[in-house]
Design an enzyme around this catalytic site. Structure first.
Site, mmCIF file in Angstrom:
data_model
loop_
_atom_site.group_PDB
_atom_site.id
_atom_site.type_symbol
_atom_site.label_atom_id
_atom_site.label_comp_id
_atom_site.label_asym_id
_atom_site.label_seq_id
_atom_site.Cartn_x
_atom_site.Cartn_y
_atom_site.Cartn_z
ATOM 1 C CD GLU A 237 -2.867 -0.840 2.476
ATOM 2 O OE1 GLU A 237 -2.897 0.250 3.095
ATOM 3 O OE2 GLU A 237 -3.512 -1.834 2.853
ATOM 4 C CG ASP B 88 -3.835 7.763 7.982
ATOM 5 O OD1 ASP B 88 -4.082 6.544 7.946
ATOM 6 O OD2 ASP B 88 -3.714 8.466 6.968
ATOM 7 C CE1 TYR C 1 -7.236 -2.269 6.687
ATOM 8 C CE2 TYR C 1 -5.978 -1.617 4.752
ATOM 9 C CZ TYR C 1 -6.100 -1.702 6.122
ATOM 10 O OH TYR C 1 -5.115 -1.222 6.943
#
Length: 266
Positions: free
Chosen positions: A46, A57, A171
């Site tokens: 990634e 994040d 994912y």
């Protein structure tokens, strides 16, 4: 079957998907790291597009993104970096991890065309819900790019719907909140992974918080691949001065290579 799906169906007890922030600590180092990951036989990489407001994040990746942005890294330059990596012999599947605003600014059709020309195989857009991604999916389909969805433990009613649209892999987010290194995981996460695996027509991968070889081994029993992001990005950040010093660069790269090898130890 796409290149990403093929890579995640190869026989192996451990299929690793490392995450890098492109351009941290500098583009040259990112290229060297991509070559190392290719040589070490990871399944997929990634490649994160640095963004000023990365909602998913944690602090480690936010700090790395800030460093990359300070060097002028943006979506176009990340695509140039990927193209250079391909030209230098990197063959592993590359997944672009980007928030949606940079893609909108470039335009989905133009983005997909440039991504394919740069050697990108798929894209993850964490802030674009599957209910709103039809335009991106259409643009990417025209260029043969996988649009990889995220599914969280809170999405259980939507798991089948998300999985049915999945390309490349699904994912699976290990826990709620932002990315970051964790010591423990919910006792329900294994059942969640098995549920996704049962309904998904493509491989599954788990990420968010996975940082040690024992984490990788544990989750490899319940998912087809394991994503390691913050732990690797933190190590790169800790070694950034050594990586940018000619006298110490090779040793720092060797230490990162060894970290990846330890994660892949079956």
């Amino acid at each position: 079957m796409t290149a990403i799906e093929q890579a995640l169906r190869k026989p192996s007890e451990v299929r690793l998907i490392p995450f890098l922030v492109a351009g941290d600590p500098d583009p040259e180092t990112s290229l060297d790291l991509l070559r190392i990951l290719d040589e070490e036989g990871v399944a997929v990489v990634e490649l994160g597009v640095p963004y000023s407001d990365p909602l998913a994040d944690g602090p480690v990746i936010q700090e790395a993104a800030t460093r990359a942005l300070s060097h002028g890294m943006n979506l176009s330059r990340v695509l140039e970096l990927a193209k250079t990596a391909r030209e230098s012999g990197v063959r592993i599947p590359l997944v672009l991890f980007s928030y949606v605003n940079p893609l909108i600014q470039l335009g989905f059709d133009r983005f997909a065309k440039r991504a394919r020309e740069s050697g990108i195989d798929g894209v993850i857009v964490p802030d674009l819900p599957v209910e709103e991604n039809e335009a991106l999916r259409t643009a990417c389909a025209d260029q043969g790019l996988d649009v990889i969805p995220l599914v969280a433990p809170t999405s259980r009613e939507r798991v089948r719907m998300i999985a049915e649209q999945a390309q490349g892999f699904v994912y699976c987010v290990s826990s709620l909140g932002t990315t970051g290194i964790r010591d423990g995981f919910s006792k329900d996460v294994d059942a969640f992974l098995e549920e996704v695996r049962r309904v998904s027509p493509v491989p599954t991968a788990i990420g968010f918080g996975i940082s040690r070889p024992e984490h990788v081994r544990r989750f490899s029993r319940h998912a087809d691949a394991v994503v390691v992001g913050s732990a690797l990005v933190r190590l790169i950040g800790e070694r950034r001065e050594a990586l940018q010093n000619h006298a110490t660069r090779e040793q720092a790269l060797a230490e990162i290579r060894e970290f990846v090898r330890e994660l892949k130890t079956e």
